[in-house]
Write a protein that holds these residues in place. Structure first.
Motif, PDB file in Angstrom:
ATOM      1  N   SER A 257      30.869  38.360  47.870  1.00  0.00           N
ATOM      2  CA  SER A 257      30.674  39.243  47.155  1.00  0.00           C
ATOM      3  C   SER A 257      30.975  38.402  45.624  1.00  0.00           C
ATOM      4  N   LEU A 258      31.737  37.494  45.680  1.00  0.00           N
ATOM      5  CA  LEU A 258      32.362  36.783  44.410  1.00  0.00           C
ATOM      6  C   LEU A 258      31.289  36.194  43.825  1.00  0.00           C
ATOM      7  N   LYS A 259      30.153  35.837  44.688  1.00  0.00           N
ATOM      8  CA  LYS A 259      29.332  34.930  44.120  1.00  0.00           C
ATOM      9  C   LYS A 259      28.393  35.864  42.872  1.00  0.00           C
TER      10      LYS A 259
ATOM     11  N   LYS B  36      38.930  35.840  38.862  1.00  0.00           N
ATOM     12  CA  LYS B  36      39.841  36.779  39.502  1.00  0.00           C
ATOM     13  C   LYS B  36      41.481  36.136  39.499  1.00  0.00           C
TER      14      LYS B  36
ATOM     15  N   SER C 274      32.500  38.308  35.299  1.00  0.00           N
ATOM     16  CA  SER C 274      34.172  38.101  35.406  1.00  0.00           C
ATOM     17  C   SER C 274      34.537  36.711  35.058  1.00  0.00           C
ATOM     18  N   SER C 275      33.578  35.755  34.956  1.00  0.00           N
ATOM     19  CA  SER C 275      33.996  34.433  34.724  1.00  0.00           C
ATOM     20  C   SER C 275      34.628  34.137  33.384  1.00  0.00           C
TER      21      SER C 275
ATOM     22  N   LEU D 290      34.197  36.727  50.951  1.00  0.00           N
ATOM     23  CA  LEU D 290      34.305  36.303  49.643  1.00  0.00           C
ATOM     24  C   LEU D 290      32.638  36.149  49.191  1.00  0.00           C
TER      25      LEU D 290
ATOM     26  N   LEU E 198      38.764  31.749  43.299  1.00  0.00           N
ATOM     27  CA  LEU E 198      39.307  32.955  42.432  1.00  0.00           C
ATOM     28  C   LEU E 198      39.289  32.557  40.948  1.00  0.00           C
TER      29      LEU E 198
ATOM     30  N   THR F  37      35.873  32.690  39.585  1.00  0.00           N
ATOM     31  CA  THR F  37      35.024  33.904  39.127  1.00  0.00           C
ATOM     32  C   THR F  37      35.906  34.883  38.525  1.00  0.00           C
TER      33      THR F  37
ATOM     34  N   GLN G 217      29.799  38.672  41.463  1.00  0.00           N
ATOM     35  CA  GLN G 217      30.683  39.062  40.439  1.00  0.00           C
ATOM     36  C   GLN G 217      31.062  38.046  39.276  1.00  0.00           C
ATOM     37  N   ALA G 218      30.918  36.623  39.715  1.00  0.00           N
ATOM     38  CA  ALA G 218      30.895  35.601  38.668  1.00  0.00           C
ATOM     39  C   ALA G 218      30.290  35.447  37.416  1.00  0.00           C
TER      40      ALA G 218
ATOM     41  N   VAL H 288      30.549  28.298  42.201  1.00  0.00           N
ATOM     42  CA  VAL H 288      31.181  29.244  43.146  1.00  0.00           C
ATOM     43  C   VAL H 288      30.236  28.938  44.678  1.00  0.00           C
TER      44      VAL H 288
END
Length: 264
Positions: free
Chosen positions: A76-78, A263, A84-85, A74, A258, A261, A80-81, A184
Motif C-alpha cells: 500500500s505504500l506504493k 512515513k 506523502s513523499s 507494504l 519508509l 514514502t 501513498q508515496a 519505491v
C-alpha cells in the motif's frame, strides 16, 4: 582450545595442532578487541550528534533479529508515496510558490487605488492675515487612482518568464514523482529479496551447524584433521555473519522505503 590441550596431554593430537589453535584463538581475540573499540568509537560519535554529556553512555541493542513486516503489508505504500513523499510535496510547493509569484507579477497590469486621509491641529490661525491668535483643526479624506502605462511593456516579459518557470517546475515535479515511484518499486523488490535471503541464510546456519558437529566428532575421535575442524567452524561463523548482514540489509531497505514514502 581447552579440549585440544586435553587431547595433547593424552597424546591424541600433535603439537602443531595446539600451536595452530593458539594462533586462531589470538586472531579471534584481536578481532573481538577491534570490534569492541569500533563500538566505543561509534557510541562517542553518536553521543556528539545527540549532544549528550560524557557521563551518558549509549548501549546499543541487537535489532538485527527484530520482526520485519511482510512484503504484502507494504504494497500500500506504493500508492501513498504520491501524496506523502517529501520530495513530491516539496516539488508541488515549489510550483505553488511560482504561481503565487506570477499572480503578483500580473497585478502590475492593474490600476492602483489608494485611500488616504490627514488631520492636523494648527496654531496660530494662518488662514487670515494677519494671523489670528487661535488654534484650529483641519482634515481631509481622499481616494487616489493611479495606473502605470509602462507596465504594459515591461511587465509583459516578466509574466512570460513566470509562465516558463511554472512550466519547468511542473515538469520537474512530474519527474520527481516518477523517480519516487520507481524508487519505491525498486525498494519493494529488494525488500522481498532480502526476506528470501534471510530464510536461506537461516537454513544455511542449520546445515553448517550439523556439519560442524559431524567434523568435531570426527576430529575428537582422530578421524579428521584440525584444519577440517577449523574450516567447519569458519563456515558456521560465516553463515551466522551472513544472516546478520541479511537482517541488517532488510532493515535498511525497510527504513529507506519508509523515508521514500514520507512515513519516516
Amino acid at each position: 582450545m581447552k579440549t585440544i590441550n586435553a587431547l595433547y596431554k593424552n597424546q591424541k593430537v600433535t603439537r602443531s595442532d595446539v600451536l595452530r589453535a593458539e594462533v586462531m584463538l589470538s586472531n579471534v581475540q584481536l578481532s573481538l578487541e577491534q570490534a569492541d573499540n569500533d563500538i566505543r568509537i561509534s557510541n562517542q560519535r553518536l553521543a556528539v550528534l545527540l549532544d549528550l554529556g560524557d557521563s551518558v553512555q549509549v548501549k546499543p541493542t541487537d535489532s538485527a533479529g527484530m520482526p520485519k513486516p511482510a512484503l504484502a503489508g507494504l504494497s500500500s505504500l506504493k500508492g501513498q508515496a504520491q501524496t506523502s513523499s517529501y520530495s513530491i510535496q516539496k516539488a508541488k510547493q515549489n510550483v505553488g510558490t511560482l504561481e503565487a509569484r506570477l499572480k503578483g507579477t500580473k497585478s502590475a497590469f492593474m490600476p492602483t487605488l489608494s485611500f488616504y486621509t490627514a488631520y492636523g491641529l494648527n496654531y496660530p490661525n494662518n488662514l487670515f492675515f494677519p494671523p489670528v491668535d487661535q488654534a484650529y483643526s483641519i482634515g481631509f479624506v481622499g481616494l487616489k487612482a493611479q495606473y502605470n502605462i509602462s507596465s504594459l511593456y515591461h511587465n509583459k516579459h516578466k509574466v512570460e518568464a513566470g509562465k516558463l518557470h511554472i512550466s519547468e517546475a511542473e515538469i520537474q515535479s512530474e519527474a520527481v514523482a516518477d523517480n519516487v515511484n520507481q524508487e519505491v518499486k525498486s525498494l519493494l523488490i529488494k525488500y522481498g529479496e532480502s526476506l528470501n535471503r534471510i530464510t536461506v541464510k537461516e537454513k544455511t546456519i542449520d546445515q553448517s551447524l550439523v556439519n560442524y558437529r559431524i567434523v568435531s566428532t570426527k576430529y575428537f575421535n582422530q578421524l579428521a584433521l584440525l584444519t577440517d575442524l577449523l574450516d567447519a567452524d569458519n563456515l558456521l561463523t560465516a553463515s551466522r555473519f551472513d544472516l546478520i548482514t541479511a537482517q541488517t540489509d532488510a532493515l535498511t531497505i525497510y527504513y529507506r522505503l519508509l523515508y521514500a514514502t514520507g512515513k519516516l
